[in-house]
Structure formats: structure tokens, C-alpha cells
Design a protein around this motif. Structure first.
Motif, short mmCIF file in Angstrom:
data_model
loop_
_atom_site.label_atom_id
_atom_site.label_comp_id
_atom_site.label_asym_id
_atom_site.label_seq_id
_atom_site.Cartn_x
_atom_site.Cartn_y
_atom_site.Cartn_z
N LEU A 1 7.95 15.22 15.62
CA LEU A 1 6.52 15.23 15.96
C LEU A 1 6.08 16.63 16.36
CD1 LEU A 1 6.89 12.12 15.95
CD2 LEU A 1 5.23 12.05 17.80
N TRP A 2 6.93 17.31 17.10
CA TRP A 2 6.63 18.68 17.53
C TRP A 2 6.48 19.59 16.30
CZ3 TRP A 2 9.82 23.04 16.90
CH2 TRP A 2 9.37 24.19 17.56
N LYS B 1 0.84 -1.22 0.00
CA LYS B 1 0.00 0.00 0.00
C LYS B 1 0.87 1.26 0.00
CE LYS B 1 -2.77 -1.41 3.40
NZ LYS B 1 -3.44 -1.19 4.63
N PRO B 2 0.38 2.36 -0.62
CA PRO B 2 1.18 3.59 -0.57
C PRO B 2 1.29 4.10 0.87
CG PRO B 2 -0.94 3.96 -1.67
CD PRO B 2 -0.85 2.49 -1.39
N VAL B 3 2.43 4.69 1.18
CA VAL B 3 2.69 5.16 2.54
C VAL B 3 2.17 6.59 2.71
CG1 VAL B 3 4.55 5.74 4.16
CG2 VAL B 3 4.75 3.71 2.69
N PRO B 4 1.32 6.85 3.73
CA PRO B 4 0.92 8.25 3.97
C PRO B 4 2.14 9.04 4.45
CG PRO B 4 0.11 6.81 5.73
CD PRO B 4 0.75 5.92 4.71
N LYS B 5 2.33 10.21 3.86
CA LYS B 5 3.54 10.99 4.17
C LYS B 5 3.23 12.43 4.51
CE LYS B 5 6.64 8.29 1.33
NZ LYS B 5 7.10 8.11 -0.01
N ILE B 6 4.18 13.04 5.20
CA ILE B 6 4.09 14.47 5.48
C ILE B 6 5.49 15.06 5.32
CG2 ILE B 6 4.16 13.78 7.93
CD1 ILE B 6 3.48 16.44 8.77
N PRO B 7 5.61 16.14 4.56
CA PRO B 7 6.93 16.74 4.43
C PRO B 7 7.27 17.61 5.64
CG PRO B 7 5.38 17.91 3.02
CD PRO B 7 4.59 16.83 3.73
N ILE B 8 8.50 17.52 6.12
CA ILE B 8 8.99 18.46 7.12
C ILE B 8 10.13 19.20 6.43
CG2 ILE B 8 10.11 18.75 9.39
CD1 ILE B 8 7.38 17.62 9.84
N PHE B 9 9.89 20.46 6.12
CA PHE B 9 10.83 21.25 5.31
C PHE B 9 11.26 20.46 4.07
CE2 PHE B 9 11.79 23.26 9.57
CZ PHE B 9 11.08 24.42 9.29
N GLY B 10 10.30 19.82 3.46
CA GLY B 10 10.57 19.12 2.20
C GLY B 10 11.05 17.69 2.33
N ILE B 11 11.36 17.24 3.56
CA ILE B 11 11.80 15.85 3.74
C ILE B 11 10.55 14.99 3.98
CG2 ILE B 11 13.22 14.26 5.13
CD1 ILE B 11 14.93 16.38 3.75
N PRO B 12 10.32 13.99 3.12
CA PRO B 12 9.06 13.24 3.21
C PRO B 12 9.06 12.18 4.33
CG PRO B 12 10.38 12.45 1.36
CD PRO B 12 11.18 13.54 2.00
N GLU C 1 1.18 10.62 14.42
CA GLU C 1 0.63 9.90 15.58
C GLU C 1 1.69 9.58 16.64
OE1 GLU C 1 -1.70 6.67 14.14
OE2 GLU C 1 -1.58 5.62 16.07
N GLU C 2 2.80 8.97 16.23
CA GLU C 2 3.79 8.55 17.23
C GLU C 2 5.19 8.48 16.66
OE1 GLU C 2 2.89 4.66 18.76
OE2 GLU C 2 2.73 3.78 16.78
N ARG C 3 6.17 8.44 17.56
CA ARG C 3 7.56 8.26 17.13
C ARG C 3 7.76 6.82 16.67
NH1 ARG C 3 11.52 9.58 21.88
NH2 ARG C 3 13.12 9.42 20.29
N VAL D 1 15.46 2.06 5.25
CA VAL D 1 14.72 2.88 6.21
C VAL D 1 15.68 3.86 6.87
CG1 VAL D 1 13.31 2.89 8.31
CG2 VAL D 1 13.16 0.95 6.73
N ILE D 2 15.31 5.13 6.87
CA ILE D 2 16.07 6.12 7.63
C ILE D 2 15.22 6.53 8.83
CG2 ILE D 2 17.05 8.46 7.65
CD1 ILE D 2 17.85 8.21 4.83
N THR D 3 15.78 6.39 10.02
CA THR D 3 15.07 6.86 11.21
C THR D 3 15.64 8.26 11.48
OG1 THR D 3 16.61 6.03 12.88
CG2 THR D 3 14.96 4.48 12.08
N ALA D 4 14.83 9.27 11.16
CA ALA D 4 15.39 10.63 11.12
C ALA D 4 14.97 11.50 12.29
CB ALA D 4 14.99 11.29 9.80
N ASN D 5 15.85 12.44 12.61
CA ASN D 5 15.60 13.40 13.69
C ASN D 5 15.87 14.81 13.17
OD1 ASN D 5 18.41 13.73 13.64
ND2 ASN D 5 18.72 12.16 15.19
N PRO D 6 15.61 15.83 14.00
CA PRO D 6 15.82 17.20 13.53
C PRO D 6 17.26 17.48 13.09
CG PRO D 6 14.47 17.24 15.49
CD PRO D 6 14.92 15.82 15.32
#
Ligand code: UDP
Length: 248
Positions: free
Chosen positions: A74-75, A3-14, A85-87, A39-44
Motif C-alpha cells: 500500500l505504501w 467483472k474485470p478486476v481493477p489492477k495496479i502494477p507494482i514493479f510489474g506485478i499486477p 484502498e486497503e490491505r 489467489v496470492i496474498t503478496a507482500n514486498p
């Protein structure tokens, strides 16, 4: 097809908006279908690196899945009016995937940290997940000259999972560079996770994780993290100043 992954960009990073359980299901389906996933587990800190270095940003865009590891992500999403929803942290994902691996009899290879830490992390994981086969491990202190040898060793063992802990600046570009040759279905950079699994470092207590203070706990344990953490206030100011555009 997955299934396609729901995404949200944070400053352009999906970033993926999937919960931990959805992430585990998604990744499992891909592993079982032999579709490779980085998989990249990303932080600020990683987002700021991407904004400052176009090469790093380009590299991040090559990953198949970017999950929100840091509380700051998340913030930021919440500030932008598009909450996540969650980390989905690297260390929890390791345990979730090892648990899935028991059902599917997967093989795993661990790469990174010192020889002592990786050996002890391998023993701990093998004890905790006996149905998963730890087919190999190796420390993360090698130079580019040894890349070919390391990649060949892993590729030959054909693990289903490869966890790489060599620091975010090194591990993710290394994965992108060698993923094809490695041929491993699931490859994930896991930063300091083996230090915690081996017992070398402690994970922050739950109340600190909930209060979004895990960064402080890590800093107190490893003061050497301070210089790289200086970008976090910069990230926060950027979010506050660009609230309307953070998630656009
Ligand atoms: N590490 C490694 N090889 C290197 C640099 C780092 O194996 O060349 C290991 C280090 O021992 C640690 C992990 O990578 O266990 C994560 O390092 P760090 O906390 O510096 O990176 P971060 O994930 O915070 O960027």
C-alpha cells in the motif's frame, strides 16, 4: 462472467485494487460458477523475490488474483501516486470466505504447518463456522515424492476451498503446479495464518497493524524471520528511487 478486476502494477506485478468486500464478492461469484481461482496474498518480500528470480515472477503471473497483503505494498502504491484502498490479508480472507462458506455450505481442506497446528486450526475453524465442512487436513512437511498422494487425496474430497500454508517460496509454486489436478475452485496460499488461527502465534494488535508495524510484531515473535526481512529496506529504497515508475 465475472467483472474485470481493477489492477495496479507494482514493479510489474499486477495487484488487485479491490477492497476486502469486493474481493470476497468476486471470489464467491467465481466459486459458485465453478471457475478456478488461485489467489496470492503478496507482500514486498514476494515482489522482491519475483524481481530477483524470473521463474518466481512467471509463476506469479499464472495466478488469477494477487491481493495486497503487506502494508509495504500500500505504501509503494501511494508513493507511485496510485493508492490502493486497503490491505487484503490472507488471514482475514480465510475468515471472510469461511463466513461465506456457511451460507453456501462449502467444504474446505487445510494443508500445511505442523500436524499439531493444522489439527488445532481445523478444530477452531470447524467450531467457529459449523456450516462449513472441514473435509480434511494434513501437515505441510512432505517431499515431492508425496505430492501425487496429497493431490489425489484432496481432489477426491472435492472441497470448494483449499488453504495452503507452507511458506511463500514453496506454497505458491506448488499450487501452480498442481491446480489443474486438484480441481478445487478456490486455492490460496496462506503462509503463517494457521499458526495464528490455532493460537500458536498471535496476530499484531490493531494499533500496530494501523501503524504499519505488523512486520515488527511478527519479527519479535519469530526472530528467525529476520534474514528474509532484510529485503524490505531494499524494496523501500527501490520505491523511493523509482517513484515515477513504481506503478507504471
Ligand atoms: N511450512 C510447512 N512446510 C514447509 C515449510 C513451512 O508447512 O516445508 C509452514 C510453517 O510451519 C509455517 C508456514 O508454513 O506455519 C509459513 O511459513 P513461514 O512463516 O516460514 O513462511 P512465509 O509465509 O513467511 O514465507
Amino acid at each position: 462472467m465475472t467483472k474485470p478486476v481493477p489492477k495496479i502494477p507494482i514493479f510489474g506485478i499486477p495487484f488487485s485494487k479491490m477492497s476486502m468486500q469486493e474481493t470476497v464478492e468476486h471470489v464467491t461469484e467465481r466459486i459458485e460458477s465453478n471457475i478456478q481461482t488461485h489467489v496470492i496474498t503478496a507482500n514486498p518480500i514476494m515482489v522482491m523475490t519475483a524481481l530477483e528470480k524470473p521463474q518466481y515472477k512467471e509463476m506469479m503471473f499464472k495466478a488469477d488474483l494477487i491481493v495486497p497483503d503487506g502494508a509495504g505494498i500500500l505504501w509503494a502504491a501511494k508513493q507511485g501516486g496510485n493508492p490502493i484502498e486497503e490491505r487484503v490479508t490472507g488471514i482475514e480472507l480465510i475468515h471472510e470466505l469461511m463466513a461465506k462458506g456457511e451460507k453456501h455450505h462449502w467444504k474446505v481442506y487445510l494443508l500445511g504447518t505442523s500436524q499439531e497446528v493444522i489439527e488445532s486450526a481445523a478444530n477452531m475453524l470447524q467450531l467457529q463456522y459449523p456450516q462449513v465442512r472441514v473435509v480434511g487436513y494434513r501437515n505441510g512437511y512432505f517431499t515431492a515424492e508425496h505430492d501425487a498422494e496429497v493431490v489425489a487425496e484432496i481432489a477426491e474430497l472435492q472441497p470448494h476451498l483449499l488453504f495452503v500454508a507452507r511458506g511463500a517460496e514453496t506454497q505458491e509454486p506448488w499450487i501452480v503446479k498442481y491446480r489443474k489436478q486438484l480441481g478445487v475452485p478456490l486455492i490460496m496460499g496462506v503462509g503463517g495464518s494457521f499458526d495464528v488461527i490455532s493460537g500458536q502465534l498471535k496476530r499484531a494488535p490493531k494499533w500496530m497493524q494501523k501503524s504499519k508495524l505488523e512486520w515488527l510484531f511478527r519479527l519479535l515473535q519469530e526472530p528467525k524471520r529476520l534474514p528474509r526481512m532484510m529485503v524490505i529496506p531494499k524494496f523501500m529504497i527501490k520505491v523511493m528511487r523509482n517513484r515515477d515508475n513504481v506503478t507504471k
